[in-house]
Motif scaffolding. Structure first.
Motif, PDB file in Angstrom:
ATOM      1  N   SER A 185       0.895  -1.117  -0.291  1.00  0.00           N
ATOM      2  CA  SER A 185      -0.208   0.072  -0.059  1.00  0.00           C
ATOM      3  C   SER A 185       1.119   1.214   0.133  1.00  0.00           C
ATOM      4  N   ASP A 210      -6.034  -0.833  -4.273  1.00  0.00           N
ATOM      5  CA  ASP A 210      -5.752  -1.496  -2.799  1.00  0.00           C
ATOM      6  C   ASP A 210      -6.851  -2.805  -2.850  1.00  0.00           C
ATOM      7  N   GLU A 211      -6.033  -3.711  -2.758  1.00  0.00           N
ATOM      8  CA  GLU A 211      -7.223  -4.736  -2.383  1.00  0.00           C
ATOM      9  C   GLU A 211      -8.654  -4.442  -2.939  1.00  0.00           C
TER      10      GLU A 211
HETATM   11 MG   LIG Z   1      -2.815  -2.081   2.118  1.00  0.00          MG
END
Ligand SMILES: [Mg+2]
Ligand SMILES: Nc1ncnc2c1ncn2[C@@H]1O[C@H](COP(=O)(O)OP(=O)(O)OP(=O)(O)O)[C@@H](O)[C@H]1O
Lengths: 321, 277
Positions: free
Chosen positions: B70, B198-199
């Motif tokens: 991240s 991000d995910e």
């Molecule tokens: Mg992360």
């Protein structure tokens, strides 16, 4: 076998005295303040209602304030509170936005936060004296000296009373603004920033729309606080008796409130009637009538605040299942 | 303000140049980090990362929790800037332009580099207002034009058919997967070149996840996508290249096929086969 035993012990009637006593005590302490408020309200209602009439609400006091009405007091209270909120709201919201969105957690900011919280606990008479010292003697006299206006701003008047009240309610507005802003999820700010919004655009378009319910509630609560205060206006602008309304004609034609004039106010009027009138017993109905009007005004404010809160929560729910 | 516009136009001009390059070289590098290191206070989160993302491809960032995925992603649109105590060194180049150069405005950069978050985060506004948020920031007021952008963006995000009859209804009433696609549409409406994710599926069920993956595959035609994921199958399915991070270091980066079939690093192999992480 085991379960039967447990069942028996469950049904066994054993009174735990200390438990019961404590429960009873807490209930008692809850009921007492509630009953006190109810009793006061009933007292004011019973004694005050007979005094209320159209004349009482619309006329000025006469005969050494033994007869007549309280219209100048209503007028004064309404407008001094209005001027107060106009001054306090931008400053309070601005301070709240700064503290939540910009300030971070430095030592200076922590001192400011502590100061704001302590400000809320200062006795209101202290604000009154501050108002005299700062607004009238310092700010007012300085303006008079600079503008060569003689003694115009450097004396008690509606403007300085409103300014003093504004300082008094500032912590309420700041704290409620802070709470409202903190309730807005960080992820919404992030989403906005990631779309190319500046910080200020994010505050304006995403944060404030979600926070306005809480901010408005704080504003109305501070109005209802300002309406009832006596000490801050005592030396800064409230008049014992004023035969005319604090109004003037702007350019000789447009009628408007004159913030440079002194004013009568409901709370101060009650104080005067009870302590300084020619015959405090004979004016009792006026005192109760005035109190009833003041309480009604405060209640109106508080219910408006509750109404706003419900309205905005509904609106928020409509957009946030 | 003028400075911002200048910085933005610089990026746009660069992108025009690269469009021509693309015709000659379909896999030109769009994003490149050079010795990128990030510290949070004294804690080293990224250690001299060198990575190249080719234009109109999908790059997957994988690795165990806390390895800096991240952090790496958020340096690319400078969303880390606001974190107190952060220190970023090295270079991040987009179209060869250093995005941390003093004349680059982070606000304008984020219009070129969009972002979709882990937890879907639509505004508590109507579906229309969510998608129109970015264009409105850019000063677009014309309702007709806004409506067009909203329709195009929602269509691209494969959400138009599901919401076209309730554009004025709250975005919060949508399902989680729909909300995430709305967030993608909101991001597309700004017309970025690069999309960071991000995910994006970690809060979604398998069907919603499959829809997003399909969407990523479609979007690759027009956008460059960098996606963080914990799901190895997902990385294998959607990405062209994969970068494996471990404890702040970029261990290995290569074509996804190679990373999954024959990783050259032992740690990568252990992670992919699920032996740790
Ligand atoms: Mg992360
Ligand atoms: N805002 C922050 N302040 C301080 N340290 C941070 C911050 N954000 C991340 N870190 C630290 O930096 C390191 C990398 O974090 P990062 O969030 O980039 O990991 P990640 O690979 O995305 O992990 P995950 O898979 O759990 O999301 C971690 O050690 C983390 O504790």
């Amino acid at each position: 076998m085991n379960t039967v035993l447990q069942f028996n012990s469950m049904t066994e009637k054993k009174i735990n005295w200390s438990e019961t006593l404590l429960t009873g005590l807490t209930l008692f302490f809850t009921v007492v303040p509630f009953l006190t408020v109810i009793l006061i309200l009933i007292q004011v209602l019973v004694q005050g209602l007979p005094a209320i009439s159209w004349t009482f609400l619309s006329a000025a006091p006469r005969d050494g304030m033994m007869h007549g009405g309280i219209f100048p007091c209503i007028f004064g209270t309404v407008f001094v509170t209005l001027i107060m909120i106009v001054m306090a709201l931008p400053m309070g919201i601005g301070a709240g936005i700064y503290l939540v969105e910009y300030a971070g957690q430095g030592p200076i900011v922590r001192v400011i936060r502590a100061a704001v919280n302590n400000l809320a606990g200062v006795p209101s008479i202290v604000f009154g004296l501050f108002g005299v010292g700062f607004f009238i003697l310092f700010v007012g006299r300085s303006i008079d000296t600079v503008l060569k206006t003689g003694l115009l701003f450097g004396q008690p008047c509606m403007l300085w009373a409103a300014a003093t009240l504004a300082v008094l309610v500032l912590p309420i507005i700041i704290v409620s603004t802070e709470e409202a802003l903190n309730a807005v999820p960080q992820s919404h700010r992030q989403a906005s920033l990631a779309l190319g919004a500046t910080k200020w655009e994010t505050i304006l378009n995403v944060v404030l729309p979600q926070a306005r319910g809480g901010i408005l509630t704080g504003a109305i609560l501070s109005i209802s606080r300002g309406v009832g205060e006596t000490a801050p206006i005592l030396f800064t602008g409230a008049a014992y008796f004023l035969p005319h309304l604090p109004a003037a004609d702007l350019f000789g034609v447009i009628p408007m409130v004159n913030p440079a004039s002194q004013f009568m106010s409901l709370s101060y009027h009650i104080f005067v009637m009870a302590t300084q009138s020619i015959d405090p017993v004979k004016t009792l109905p006026i005192q109760y009538g005035t109190t009833l009007v003041l309480i009604a005004l405060t209640f109106l404010m508080n219910f408006t605040a509750i109404g706003f809160r419900i309205h905005f929560r509904r609106q928020q729910e409509k957009f946030s299942h | 303000m003028r400075e911002q516009t200048a910085a933005l136009s610089e990026v746009k001009i660069q992108s025009k140049i690269s469009e021509q390059e693309t015709l000659l070289n379909p896999t030109s590098v769009l994003v490149e980090t050079k010795d990128l290191s990030v510290h949070y206070g004294t804690n080293l989160a990224l250690d001299q990362v060198n990575i190249q993302v080719r234009e109109k491809t999908v790059m997957a960032l994988i690795g165990p929790s806390g390895c800096g995925k991240s952090t790496c992603l958020r340096t690319l649109n400078r969303m880390n800037d606001m974190i107190p105590g952060i220190k970023i060194s090295g270079r991040v180049e987009i179209h060869g332009l250093d995005i941390y150069a003093p004349n680059v405005n982070a606000v304008n950069l984020r219009r070129v580099v969009g972002m979709v978050f882990q937890k879907q985060n639509p505004f508590p506004k109507s579906i229309f207002d969510n998608v129109a948020y970015g264009p409105r920031l850019n000063g677009l007021k014309n309702r007709q034009q806004l409506a067009e952008i909203v329709e195009v963006s929602l269509t691209r995000a494969a959400l138009w058919d599901e919401v076209k009859d309730r554009l004025d209804k709250s975005a919060m009433a949508l399902s989680g997967g729909q909300q995430q696609r709305l967030c993608i549409a909101r991001c597309l409406a700004v017309n970025p070149e690069i999309i960071l994710m991000d995910e994006p599926c970690s809060a979604l069920d398998p069907i919603a996840t499959a829809k997003i993956e399909e969407l990523i595959y479609q979007l690759k035609k027009d956008f460059t996508i960098i996606i963080v994921t914990h799901n190895m199958q997902q990385a294998a399915r959607v990405s062209d290249d994969t970068a494996f991070f471990y404890m702040g270091k970029l261990i290995e980066v290569d074509e996804t096929r190679k990373i999954f079939m024959s990783p050259s690093n032992k740690q990568t192999e252990e992670y992919i086969t699920g032996r740790f992480g």
